[in-house]
Design an enzyme around this catalytic site. Structure first.
Site, PDB file in Angstrom:
ATOM      1  N   SER A   5      89.796  39.770  96.553  1.00 51.96           N
ATOM      2  CA  SER A   5      90.094  38.747  95.541  1.00 51.96           C
ATOM      3  C   SER A   5      89.056  37.645  95.378  1.00 51.96           C
ATOM      4  O   SER A   5      89.213  36.800  94.490  1.00 51.96           O
ATOM      5  CB  SER A   5      91.453  38.106  95.835  1.00 51.96           C
ATOM      6  OG  SER A   5      92.497  38.976  95.482  1.00 51.96           O
ATOM      7  N   LYS A  29      87.683  36.980  91.967  1.00 52.13           N
ATOM      8  CA  LYS A  29      88.294  36.084  90.977  1.00 52.13           C
ATOM      9  C   LYS A  29      87.474  34.829  90.711  1.00 52.13           C
ATOM     10  O   LYS A  29      87.737  34.109  89.742  1.00 52.13           O
ATOM     11  CB  LYS A  29      89.712  35.730  91.421  1.00 52.13           C
ATOM     12  CG  LYS A  29      90.646  36.941  91.333  1.00 52.13           C
ATOM     13  CD  LYS A  29      91.950  36.734  92.063  1.00 52.13           C
ATOM     14  CE  LYS A  29      92.783  38.027  91.973  1.00 52.13           C
ATOM     15  NZ  LYS A  29      93.906  38.053  92.912  1.00 52.13           N
ATOM     16  N   SER A  85      96.106  33.461  93.695  1.00 49.61           N
ATOM     17  CA  SER A  85      95.444  34.765  93.623  1.00 49.61           C
ATOM     18  C   SER A  85      96.232  35.771  92.798  1.00 49.61           C
ATOM     19  O   SER A  85      96.334  36.960  93.145  1.00 49.61           O
ATOM     20  CB  SER A  85      95.208  35.314  95.037  1.00 49.61           C
ATOM     21  OG  SER A  85      94.155  36.237  95.045  1.00 49.61           O
TER      22      SER A  85
END
Length: 387
Positions: free
Chosen positions: A63, A66, A118
């Protein structure tokens, strides 16, 4: 009996040797204790790498992907737009904001949900709004990576899930991305936010998202932001930023069993061993004393660099200037090349920084209304004096 003892000693030596071979390389290098397979510590302003461990090997990143999704959304100029959540976005697996198909939420709030909690559903909703489609957004991600200089990175989705084989980066590339993102004030604010509330049109209660980054929420007082990540294949990934005494640092770990401790260890080591050092102030350089350059050579930015105590004593500065024009043209700025020279900072024969130098001369007075009036006044005064 002696042969038996020799045999036992040989076995013990072999076992000890094998144990040393099993210790991960660079774990205790330079006094930094790091559990991660790949790690890096970078000074934010200059990009100097202060510490690295296998930082250029391509790995899955989960993640922390991102960060790219967030900065593209922020730069799109659409943060105030209301985004209708698609069924594709709402159905995204993994970490989620639990968005519902058809609900509307601003792009800005989606970015907060993306960075703090997230949300993979938020990542897809952002991608569809900013890129027109998931595939179109992935193209934007890879274009931006190329622009930044992330030469070892390939993005295949906006969230970092392990749904594509070709989705990876390096610790170094993710530090470059973070360095770029931290130049954006909106990103800095979102990344460092501890709690964010957003209206929920389907319920009587608001969304409330608390940052998953423990460094930001209290574990490290100098923390200024970052992004967490985890998938079964990538393991724990983490990007974090910190600032102390005017020096900002970026830490990245990939596949790190003890990532919070890794980052604290790297930050503390960096602040204990390096100081952001002023090498040259912007403005006219007093050390240039030869005509026609004396008092006229200008450096347009402060030159600062992270240095250790020993490096401060060894760093060298030099100024190189082009040959001046004929003496008759010294008061004509157009006669000088632009720039007229270079300020160079070196350490151990390695160039650390370069900055252009320009020739500055007082501009001739404007002949506007005030100039005309002033000249007329001088002329009348001269007439009076002449009788």
């Amino acid at each position: 009996m002696i042969n038996v003892l020799r045999s036992k000693v040989s076995i013990i030596v072999l076992i000890v040797t094998l144990l040393f071979l099993l210790i991960p390389e660079n774990v205790f290098a330079d006094g930094v204790n790091v559990s991660a397979r790949s790690a890096i510590l970078m000074e934010q302003e200059t990009g100097r790498v202060l510490y690295e461990k296998d930082a250029y090997t391509q790995r899955r990143i989960a993640s922390i992907t991102k960060i790219m999704t967030a900065i593209l959304a922020i730069e799109s100029g659409k943060m105030a737009n209301k985004v209708e959540v698609s069924s594709r976005a709402a159905g995204t697996e993994g970490s989620s904001l639990y968005l519902k198909s058809g609900e509307e939420i601003t792009l800005e709030n989606l970015v907060y949900g993306l960075m703090l909690r997230s949300g993979n559903d938020a990542a897809v909703a952002i991608a569809e709004e900013v890129g027109g489609s998931l595939e179109g957004f992935v193209s934007l991600m890879n274009n931006k990576a190329e622009e930044i200089g992330m030469t070892s990175t390939v993005f295949a989705n906006p969230h970092g899930l392990d749904d594509h084989e070709k989705h990876y980066s390096t610790a170094f590339d993710m530090a470059l991305l973070t360095q770029y993102a931290m130049d954006n004030e909106v990103y800095r604010i979102i990344s460092s936010t501890k709690v964010h509330k957003a209206p929920n049109e389907n319920e009587k209660w608001d969304y409330v998202w608390r940052n998953k980054n423990k460094l930001v929420t209290g574990l490290y007082s100098d923390s200024t932001g970052g992004k967490t990540g985890y998938t079964k294949r990538a393991k724990r990934t983490l990007v974090s930023t910190a600032e102390r005494d005017g020096m900002s640092l970026i830490a990245v770990t990939l596949n790190a069993p003890s990532d919070w401790n890794d980052h604290i260890s790297m930050f503390n080591w960096g602040y204990e061993n390096y100081e952001l050092t002023m090498i040259a102030h912007k403005g006219i350089l007093d050390e240039v004393r030869k005509e026609p350059y004396k008092g006229k050579i200008k450096l347009h930015r402060d030159l600062v660099y992270p240095l250790t105590k020993s490096e401060k004593e060894e760093v060298e500065s030099s100024i190189r200037l082009a040959a001046p024009p004929d003496k008759d043209d010294w008061n004509e700025p157009s006669a000088f090349d632009d720039p007229v020279g270079m300020y160079k900072v070196s350490l151990d024969d390695k160039v650390l920084m370069k900055a252009p130098l320009t020739y500055e001369i007082k501009k001739k007075e404007s002949k506007g209304f005030w100039g005309f009036f002033k000249n007329l006044f001088s002329l009348e005064l001269k007439r009076d004096l002449d009788g």
